[in-house]
Design a protein around this motif. Structure first.
Motif, short mmCIF file in Angstrom:
data_model
loop_
_atom_site.label_atom_id
_atom_site.label_comp_id
_atom_site.label_asym_id
_atom_site.label_seq_id
_atom_site.Cartn_x
_atom_site.Cartn_y
_atom_site.Cartn_z
N LEU A 63 49.55 39.63 38.69
CA LEU A 63 49.52 39.76 37.24
C LEU A 63 50.62 40.72 36.78
CD1 LEU A 63 45.69 40.26 36.65
CD2 LEU A 63 47.03 38.28 36.04
N PRO A 64 51.13 40.50 35.58
CA PRO A 64 52.04 41.51 35.02
C PRO A 64 51.29 42.84 34.91
CG PRO A 64 52.10 39.50 33.71
CD PRO A 64 50.97 39.35 34.69
N PRO A 65 51.98 43.95 35.12
CA PRO A 65 51.30 45.26 35.11
C PRO A 65 50.57 45.58 33.81
CG PRO A 65 53.64 45.50 35.65
CD PRO A 65 53.39 44.06 35.35
N SER A 66 50.98 44.96 32.70
CA SER A 66 50.34 45.26 31.42
C SER A 66 49.08 44.42 31.18
CB SER A 66 51.32 45.06 30.28
OG SER A 66 51.71 43.71 30.22
N ASP A 67 48.81 43.44 32.06
CA ASP A 67 47.64 42.58 31.87
C ASP A 67 46.41 43.18 32.55
OD1 ASP A 67 49.17 40.81 30.49
OD2 ASP A 67 49.03 39.18 31.95
N ARG A 68 45.28 43.06 31.86
CA ARG A 68 43.98 43.48 32.40
C ARG A 68 43.03 42.31 32.17
NH1 ARG A 68 46.96 46.89 33.58
NH2 ARG A 68 46.99 49.10 33.20
N VAL A 69 42.27 41.93 33.19
CA VAL A 69 41.37 40.79 33.09
C VAL A 69 39.94 41.24 33.39
CG1 VAL A 69 40.82 38.47 33.98
CG2 VAL A 69 43.21 39.21 33.80
N MET A 70 39.01 40.75 32.58
CA MET A 70 37.58 41.00 32.77
C MET A 70 36.90 39.65 32.93
SD MET A 70 34.81 42.45 29.98
CE MET A 70 35.09 44.19 30.19
N ILE A 71 35.87 39.60 33.79
CA ILE A 71 35.11 38.36 33.97
C ILE A 71 33.67 38.61 33.52
CG2 ILE A 71 34.31 36.60 35.59
CD1 ILE A 71 36.62 37.49 37.45
N LEU A 72 33.21 37.77 32.57
CA LEU A 72 31.83 37.80 32.11
C LEU A 72 31.18 36.46 32.43
CD1 LEU A 72 32.31 39.33 28.54
CD2 LEU A 72 31.45 40.50 30.57
N ALA A 73 29.94 36.49 32.87
CA ALA A 73 29.20 35.26 33.15
C ALA A 73 27.96 35.24 32.26
CB ALA A 73 28.79 35.20 34.62
N PHE A 74 27.70 34.06 31.70
CA PHE A 74 26.52 33.92 30.86
C PHE A 74 25.68 32.78 31.39
CE2 PHE A 74 24.16 32.08 27.31
CZ PHE A 74 23.45 33.19 26.91
N ARG A 75 24.41 33.07 31.59
CA ARG A 75 23.44 32.04 31.93
C ARG A 75 22.25 32.23 31.02
NH1 ARG A 75 19.93 31.52 37.03
NH2 ARG A 75 18.94 29.54 36.62
N PHE A 84 37.67 45.24 33.58
CA PHE A 84 39.10 45.03 33.45
C PHE A 84 39.85 45.53 34.69
CE2 PHE A 84 38.22 44.95 28.80
CZ PHE A 84 38.78 43.71 28.54
N THR A 85 40.69 44.66 35.22
CA THR A 85 41.52 44.99 36.37
C THR A 85 42.82 44.22 36.29
OG1 THR A 85 41.64 45.10 38.80
CG2 THR A 85 40.50 43.21 37.85
N SER A 86 43.85 44.75 36.95
CA SER A 86 45.13 44.06 37.08
C SER A 86 45.32 43.51 38.48
CB SER A 86 46.28 45.02 36.77
OG SER A 86 46.27 45.37 35.42
N ASP A 87 44.30 43.67 39.31
CA ASP A 87 44.38 43.25 40.71
C ASP A 87 43.96 41.78 40.84
OD1 ASP A 87 44.10 42.83 43.46
OD2 ASP A 87 43.35 44.87 43.81
N ALA A 88 44.96 40.91 41.01
CA ALA A 88 44.69 39.47 41.09
C ALA A 88 43.84 39.11 42.30
CB ALA A 88 46.00 38.69 41.11
N SER A 89 43.99 39.82 43.39
CA SER A 89 43.18 39.50 44.58
C SER A 89 41.70 39.81 44.34
CB SER A 89 43.70 40.25 45.82
OG SER A 89 43.56 41.64 45.66
N VAL A 90 41.41 40.85 43.58
CA VAL A 90 40.02 41.16 43.23
C VAL A 90 39.46 40.04 42.35
CG1 VAL A 90 38.56 42.73 41.88
CG2 VAL A 90 40.22 43.67 43.48
N LEU A 91 40.25 39.59 41.39
CA LEU A 91 39.81 38.51 40.50
C LEU A 91 39.53 37.23 41.29
CD1 LEU A 91 42.28 39.18 37.58
CD2 LEU A 91 39.81 39.58 37.56
N ARG A 92 40.45 36.88 42.18
CA ARG A 92 40.25 35.68 43.00
C ARG A 92 38.97 35.78 43.82
NH1 ARG A 92 45.69 36.41 43.70
NH2 ARG A 92 45.42 37.29 45.78
N SER A 93 38.71 36.96 44.38
CA SER A 93 37.50 37.11 45.19
C SER A 93 36.24 37.00 44.34
CB SER A 93 37.53 38.43 45.98
OG SER A 93 37.37 39.53 45.12
N ARG A 94 36.28 37.51 43.10
CA ARG A 94 35.12 37.39 42.21
C ARG A 94 34.85 35.93 41.86
NH1 ARG A 94 34.57 41.56 44.08
NH2 ARG A 94 34.53 43.56 43.05
N PHE A 95 35.91 35.16 41.60
CA PHE A 95 35.73 33.74 41.30
C PHE A 95 35.19 33.00 42.53
CE2 PHE A 95 38.97 34.57 37.89
CZ PHE A 95 38.11 34.32 36.83
N ALA A 96 35.67 33.36 43.72
CA ALA A 96 35.18 32.74 44.95
C ALA A 96 33.70 33.07 45.16
CB ALA A 96 36.00 33.20 46.15
#
Length: 186
Positions: A63-75, A84-96
């Protein structure tokens, strides 16, 4: 008193530079906050699998250093999967992890197509009596669908004030098969 004489003399130009060409100054990029909202209450099994795999692929690179991504799940309620994180590997692992988690599958979504098949199998001139029969069943299915959609819309509306308080650019990615503004109306 003349204060212009107190200013430091201008720095000499590098060799080959002309005074007419201004130096390019890199403007800082405003941070971008991206919220991925996965609405499991509106995702079929196929939609769920495709969405989660697409998100893993979307964050395959850095990710570009200025980007921060949060994942929310609704059921049945809203759950923070990743702050919020800029670590793409953390995001990929959360989606997995979400892909492997079968508890995120909403059974009400699965019953929607069987409900429609049930109604279709009952269609006959007698069943179309406005006093009952298929109409009552259809209204019950419609109200259940409307209730599920209202819960999703309420959760989305609830996160908006929190996003408004964050400075910088914002984006919301909604993963859903179908979230109708007027649920239950065909």
């Amino acid at each position: 008193c003349d204060t212009t004489s107190l200013a430091a003399p201008p720095a000499p130009l590098p060799s080959g530079a002309s005074a007419a060409q201004p130096e390019s100054v890199a403007q800082p990029i405003a941070p971008r906050h991206i919220v991925v909202f996965i609405d499991f209450s509106q995702l079929s099994l196929a939609g769920r699998n495709l969405s989660l795999k697409a998100m893993e692929e979307a964050f395959a690179g850095e990710l570009p250093p200025s980007d921060r991504v949060m994942i929310l799940a609704f059921r049945k309620g809203l759950r923070l999967v990743q702050d919020f994180t800029s670590d793409a590997s953390v995001l990929r692992s959360r989606f997995a992890e979400l892909y492997a988690e079968r508890g995120s599958l909403e059974t009400e979504v699965l019953s929607e197509s069987s409900n429609l098949r049930d109604l279709a199998s009952r269609i006959s001139p007698e069943a179309m009596d406005p006093r009952g029969g298929i109409r009552i069943t259809a209204l019950a299915y419609m109200e259940a669908e409307a209730h599920r959609a209202r819960r999703s819309l309420h959760a989305l509306k609830g996160i908006m004030p929190a996003l408004a308080a964050i400075k910088g650019r914002k984006a919301l990615i909604l993963l859903s098969d179908s979230l109708r503004e007027e649920p239950g109306i065909v």
